[in-house]
Motif scaffolding. Sequence first.
Motif, PDB file in Angstrom:
ATOM      1  N   GLN A  74       0.803  -1.517  -0.491  1.00 41.34           N
ATOM      2  CA  GLN A  74       0.268  -0.321   0.041  1.00 41.34           C
ATOM      3  C   GLN A  74       0.806   0.953  -0.119  1.00 41.34           C
ATOM      4  OE1 GLN A  74      -3.420  -0.679  -0.757  1.00 41.34           O
ATOM      5  NE2 GLN A  74      -2.409  -2.169  -0.463  1.00 41.34           N
ATOM      6  N   SER A  75       1.826   1.220   0.438  1.00 42.05           N
ATOM      7  CA  SER A  75       2.944   2.498   0.470  1.00 42.05           C
ATOM      8  C   SER A  75       4.010   2.207  -0.222  1.00 42.05           C
ATOM      9  CB  SER A  75       2.883   2.886   2.127  1.00 42.05           C
ATOM     10  OG  SER A  75       4.444   2.042   2.636  1.00 42.05           O
ATOM     11  N   LEU A  76       4.279   1.042  -1.240  1.00 38.60           N
ATOM     12  CA  LEU A  76       4.935   0.916  -2.395  1.00 38.60           C
ATOM     13  C   LEU A  76       4.860   2.429  -3.325  1.00 38.60           C
ATOM     14  CD1 LEU A  76       8.042  -0.442  -3.382  1.00 38.60           C
ATOM     15  CD2 LEU A  76       6.250  -2.357  -4.255  1.00 38.60           C
ATOM     16  N   GLY A  77       6.181   2.949  -3.758  1.00 37.33           N
ATOM     17  CA  GLY A  77       5.655   3.747  -4.958  1.00 37.33           C
ATOM     18  C   GLY A  77       6.172   3.402  -5.994  1.00 37.33           C
ATOM     19  N   LEU A  78       6.015   3.841  -6.774  1.00 32.71           N
ATOM     20  CA  LEU A  78       5.623   3.242  -8.253  1.00 32.71           C
ATOM     21  C   LEU A  78       7.536   3.479  -8.682  1.00 32.71           C
ATOM     22  CD1 LEU A  78       3.263   5.196 -10.487  1.00 32.71           C
ATOM     23  CD2 LEU A  78       3.256   3.098 -10.200  1.00 32.71           C
ATOM     24  N   PHE A  79       7.934   2.617  -9.827  1.00 32.82           N
ATOM     25  CA  PHE A  79       9.685   2.614  -9.549  1.00 32.82           C
ATOM     26  C   PHE A  79      10.133   2.216 -11.293  1.00 32.82           C
ATOM     27  CE2 PHE A  79       8.704  -0.931  -7.034  1.00 32.82           C
ATOM     28  CZ  PHE A  79      10.300  -1.715  -7.468  1.00 32.82           C
ATOM     29  N   ASP A  80      10.893   2.390 -11.943  1.00 36.61           N
ATOM     30  CA  ASP A  80      10.999   1.187 -13.673  1.00 36.61           C
ATOM     31  C   ASP A  80      11.398  -0.073 -12.657  1.00 36.61           C
ATOM     32  OD1 ASP A  80      10.360   3.236 -15.145  1.00 36.61           O
ATOM     33  OD2 ASP A  80      11.850   4.583 -14.736  1.00 36.61           O
ATOM     34  N   MET A  81      10.730  -1.155 -12.958  1.00 32.78           N
ATOM     35  CA  MET A  81      11.120  -2.128 -12.653  1.00 32.78           C
ATOM     36  C   MET A  81      11.741  -2.459 -13.985  1.00 32.78           C
ATOM     37  SD  MET A  81       7.004  -4.062 -11.560  1.00 32.78           S
ATOM     38  CE  MET A  81       7.968  -5.671 -11.198  1.00 32.78           C
ATOM     39  N   GLU A  82      12.620  -3.615 -12.996  1.00 30.66           N
ATOM     40  CA  GLU A  82      13.914  -4.993 -14.302  1.00 30.66           C
ATOM     41  C   GLU A  82      13.291  -5.768 -14.148  1.00 30.66           C
ATOM     42  OE1 GLU A  82      17.463  -3.663 -13.386  1.00 30.66           O
ATOM     43  OE2 GLU A  82      18.116  -1.849 -14.279  1.00 30.66           O
ATOM     44  N   ALA A  83      13.520  -6.972 -15.433  1.00 28.19           N
ATOM     45  CA  ALA A  83      12.912  -8.421 -14.863  1.00 28.19           C
ATOM     46  C   ALA A  83      13.845  -9.035 -13.382  1.00 28.19           C
ATOM     47  CB  ALA A  83      13.543  -9.252 -16.170  1.00 28.19           C
ATOM     48  N   GLN A  84      15.211  -8.280 -13.310  1.00 30.10           N
ATOM     49  CA  GLN A  84      16.053  -8.743 -11.834  1.00 30.10           C
ATOM     50  C   GLN A  84      15.076  -8.738 -10.641  1.00 30.10           C
ATOM     51  OE1 GLN A  84      17.201  -6.957 -14.514  1.00 30.10           O
ATOM     52  NE2 GLN A  84      19.387  -6.764 -14.491  1.00 30.10           N
ATOM     53  N   ASP A  85      13.898  -7.696 -10.936  1.00 31.56           N
ATOM     54  CA  ASP A  85      13.083  -7.858  -9.621  1.00 31.56           C
ATOM     55  C   ASP A  85      12.245  -8.751  -9.520  1.00 31.56           C
ATOM     56  OD1 ASP A  85      14.197  -4.789  -8.994  1.00 31.56           O
ATOM     57  OD2 ASP A  85      13.310  -4.295 -10.454  1.00 31.56           O
ATOM     58  N   LEU A  86      12.056  -9.567 -10.491  1.00 32.13           N
ATOM     59  CA  LEU A  86      11.395 -10.795 -10.268  1.00 32.13           C
ATOM     60  C   LEU A  86      12.257 -12.085  -9.337  1.00 32.13           C
ATOM     61  CD1 LEU A  86       9.732  -8.793 -11.947  1.00 32.13           C
ATOM     62  CD2 LEU A  86       8.389 -11.103 -12.930  1.00 32.13           C
ATOM     63  N   PRO A  87      11.812 -12.392  -8.449  1.00 29.78           N
ATOM     64  CA  PRO A  87      12.771 -14.020  -8.222  1.00 29.78           C
ATOM     65  C   PRO A  87      13.345 -15.249  -9.461  1.00 29.78           C
ATOM     66  CG  PRO A  87       9.791 -14.548  -7.642  1.00 29.78           C
ATOM     67  CD  PRO A  87      10.123 -13.362  -7.614  1.00 29.78           C
ATOM     68  N   THR A  88      12.017 -14.546 -10.316  1.00 26.70           N
ATOM     69  CA  THR A  88      11.475 -16.170 -11.844  1.00 26.70           C
ATOM     70  C   THR A  88      11.708 -15.347 -12.679  1.00 26.70           C
ATOM     71  OG1 THR A  88      10.562 -16.726 -10.885  1.00 26.70           O
ATOM     72  CG2 THR A  88      12.653 -18.225 -10.529  1.00 26.70           C
ATOM     73  N   PRO A  89      12.538 -15.404 -13.836  1.00 23.91           N
ATOM     74  CA  PRO A  89      11.813 -14.956 -15.223  1.00 23.91           C
ATOM     75  C   PRO A  89       9.847 -15.670 -14.963  1.00 23.91           C
ATOM     76  CG  PRO A  89      13.293 -16.231 -15.258  1.00 23.91           C
ATOM     77  CD  PRO A  89      13.627 -16.422 -14.233  1.00 23.91           C
TER      78      PRO A  89
END
Length: 286
Positions: A74-89
């Motif tokens: 609920q308090s997580l702001g927007l940020f430019d994600m990358e594939a590495q931000d996910l635990p697996t593709p």
Amino acid sequence: MRAADVPELRAELSAFANSPDGASYWEGHARTVDYYRSIDVTGADLARAVQNSLEGDLFAVTGPMGELAVAAGQSLGLFDMEAQDLPTPTGVLFFEDPPELLQGIDGDDLPLIIQGAAWSVGDDGEGGYAWITPIAQMSSDQAIRLGGPRLLPFSMADEAPAEERERMLFDHLIVTLRAAWLLMQQPLSEESTLEPDRATRKRLRRVGREPAEVRLIELRRPKGASGQSGGDGDREYHHQWIVRGHWRQQWYPARQVHRPVWIAPHVKGPEGAPLLGGEKVNVLKR
């Protein structure tokens, strides 16, 4: 929902996704849902995205970990994600105890309980994206079903419009998933693996599925009084105070990016000093 059930639940969903009924289901979505027409995808595109997602690693998130993902999201702001931000593709995640925020009415006014989601990462040369397929259960039905997949662009600018309107059930899933992905890669989470038992392995092989382990994600129990520091640097404090849970940007030199890191609620200040706002703190440990 039990973590031990996840391999067979995935097998059931995969069987549908790869069947003629599944192909017809996605073709109907592509023809009739405005969202799919607006992004110009076909039923074959949807079927391929779902099938790829369901072949990923299996995750089960315990109740406390799921509740933290909801609260932190609920308090997580927007940020430019990358594939590495996910635990697996690619991956399939189930909540052992679906958070209340993921239970409600969907866009067709149907009562749903979102039990989890599957995802697969793609790259169109403009920052990338992930297909997110909700896994849901009708409140009046025991069957677990696949919902229509949606695109999650990794670009912060592309996500902004969803933040400007009232969040729907799927929006809450995305918010919770984004937080869960980050939390799963931080020290406050603890991962263990569960192997299917002998009976489950036999049933899976009977339907042509190779048994896979489940990665169980739990909330790590705090050790001792860590986080109850007496001050920063040489500053001297004469009181204790409660620091609420919050996100802090942390620099990752290897990736050359800042990423949100969750700081758990804790008491700060010298031990034994008066607590600002009260003299007594009741700590509830799970």
